[in-house]
Design an enzyme around this catalytic site. Structure first.
Site, PDB file in Angstrom:
ATOM      1  CE1 TYR A 289      -4.272   1.629   0.577  1.00  0.00           C
ATOM      2  CE2 TYR A 289      -2.806   3.269   1.519  1.00  0.00           C
ATOM      3  CZ  TYR A 289      -4.039   2.912   1.020  1.00  0.00           C
ATOM      4  OH  TYR A 289      -5.036   3.856   0.940  1.00  0.00           O
ATOM      5  CE1 TYR A 339      -4.790   5.288  -2.144  1.00  0.00           C
ATOM      6  CE2 TYR A 339      -6.866   6.508  -2.226  1.00  0.00           C
ATOM      7  CZ  TYR A 339      -5.897   5.841  -1.504  1.00  0.00           C
ATOM      8  OH  TYR A 339      -6.012   5.722  -0.132  1.00  0.00           O
TER       9      TYR A 339
END
Length: 390
Positions: A289, A339
């Protein structure tokens, strides 16, 4: 008694992956984006909507209600519904929830997704309403210190200071991931960047520059989870969920976090590996992440790929590149592909293990790690280890 993490070992599999295009302005609702990704995931798996008996998503009040999605799909007897409020810390956790439902027999086939119009509708960094004064935010608000970049900047400053890292160490992460994005047909960013480009990008919240920060993206990703037995009769090579673990996180003020140089993911990692019967050396590709560049360095250390204080050197030696010791964010990550709040990392990990990634494929990939936000300035984290079915 077996540990909760071990109980899930290879009792579920990912069988379908679906995407929308990644947009700067989708021009449609998040509900439409979710349905498009789900339909593509069903086609990918060779399933029909009526094969689903569970739905799960995570959101920040910015996506489609899972009950509404179930109705849109024509599902009348859903056995499992999960609607998780949360940011990047909840992304992989949503997949784990789906896996737990399948492993315990609550459902047989569950679709989980993230859909958002964060570029064109509701910026995730915008702060308003009652949530802005909840929890630790009540201490930050008087100083107008509330956006993700501001909060992560404080933690990044402490992290860089503790280990003597500099701007170039963050820049190498951004450059490596941009190089990967050039090989992804979905990537929003399609031009290479140099260290001069990185250092010349404007400040967002010092020490974070523009190129340290993830993209704002409209789009959706969906994943379908079922039993390994059913998976082996479907269209794609099954990707088994070998390990799954949740972990606690720490905010900046009230949780007694005594060392800002170490991310809370370090507490989760040993349980994750033990549950899967694996270790860091077994991981062929890592999708970490990356809302901000320093999170990649922190997780390289937290998940045992290098010792604390050694991640910058690990990256400088080319270890996270496509031909490196541990290819990281092979799609370009949140920094350069798009994203979609964490689930595009799981989708990339799945495709790497299916070996369908074309020119960005990691040769012989058998095991992949996919992570949520590592618990920094948030209350939780999660991660999964995936394995290609033999």
């Amino acid at each position: 008694m077996s540990s909760p993490e071990r109980v899930l070992r290879e009792r579920t599999a990912i069988v379908g992956v679906g995407y929308t295009e990644y947009f700067r302005d989708s021009g449609v609702s998040t509900q439409t984006l979710a349905l498009r990704a789900i339909v593509e995931a069903l086609h990918d798996a060779g399933l029909a909507a009526h094969d689903l008996d569970g739905v799960a998503c995570h959101r920040l009040a910015d996506s489609a209600d899972p009950a509404q999605i179930a109705q849109d799909l024509g599902l009348t007897d859903i056995r499992f519904v999960r609607d998780v409020f949360g940011g990047g810390s909840s992304s992989v956790g949503t997949l784990i929830d789906a896996a737990m439902a399948v492993a315990t027999g609550q459902a047989e086939t569950v679709v989980c997704w993230r859909a958002l119009n964060s570029r064109s509708e509701g910026r995730m960094g915008a702060i308003s309403g009652p949530a802005a004064t909840a929890g630790d935010a009540q201490y930050w608000m008087p100083y107008r210190h509330l956006t993700p970049a501001q909060l992560f900047a404080m933690h990044t400053r402490a992290y860089l200071h503790r280990w003597g890292y500099g701007a170039e160490d963050l820049g190498r992460v951004a450059i490596a991931q941009r190089a990967n994005a050039l090989l992804s047909p979905r990537a929003m960013m399609t031009e290479p960047i140099s260290m001069d480009d990185y250092l010349g990008s404007r400040w967002i919240a010092e020490p974070l520059r523009l190129l340290d920060c993830c993209l704002e993206t409209d789009g959706a990703v969906a994943l379908i989870v079922t039993t390994p037995q059913r998976a082996r009769d479907l269209r794609q090579v099954p990707v088994l969920i070998s390990g799954a673990a949740f972990g606690g996180g720490s905010q900046l003020t009230s949780n007694g976090w005594d060392d800002l140089s170490l991310s809370p993911a370090r507490h989760l990692a040993p349980r994750l590996y033990a549950g899967a019967g694996m270790g860091p050396d077994d991981v062929d590709v890592a999708e970490l992440y990356d809302a901000f560049t320093p999170l990649v360095l922190m997780q390289l250390e937290a998940y045992g790929f290098c010792s604390p204080g050694e991640a910058a050197g690990f990256v400088a030696h080319g270890s996270i590149g496509s031909g490196g010791e541990l290819p990281v964010n092979t799609h370009g990550g949140h920094l350069s592909e798009g994203y979609v709040h964490g689930l595009n990392h799981v989708a990339e990990a799945t495709n790497q293990l299916r070996r369908t990634c074309g020119s960005r494929q990691v040769a012989g990939a058998e095991v992949a790690l996919a992570t949520s936000q590592p618990g920094v300035v948030s209350g939780l984290t999660a991660a999964v280890l995936l394995r290609r079915d033999a």
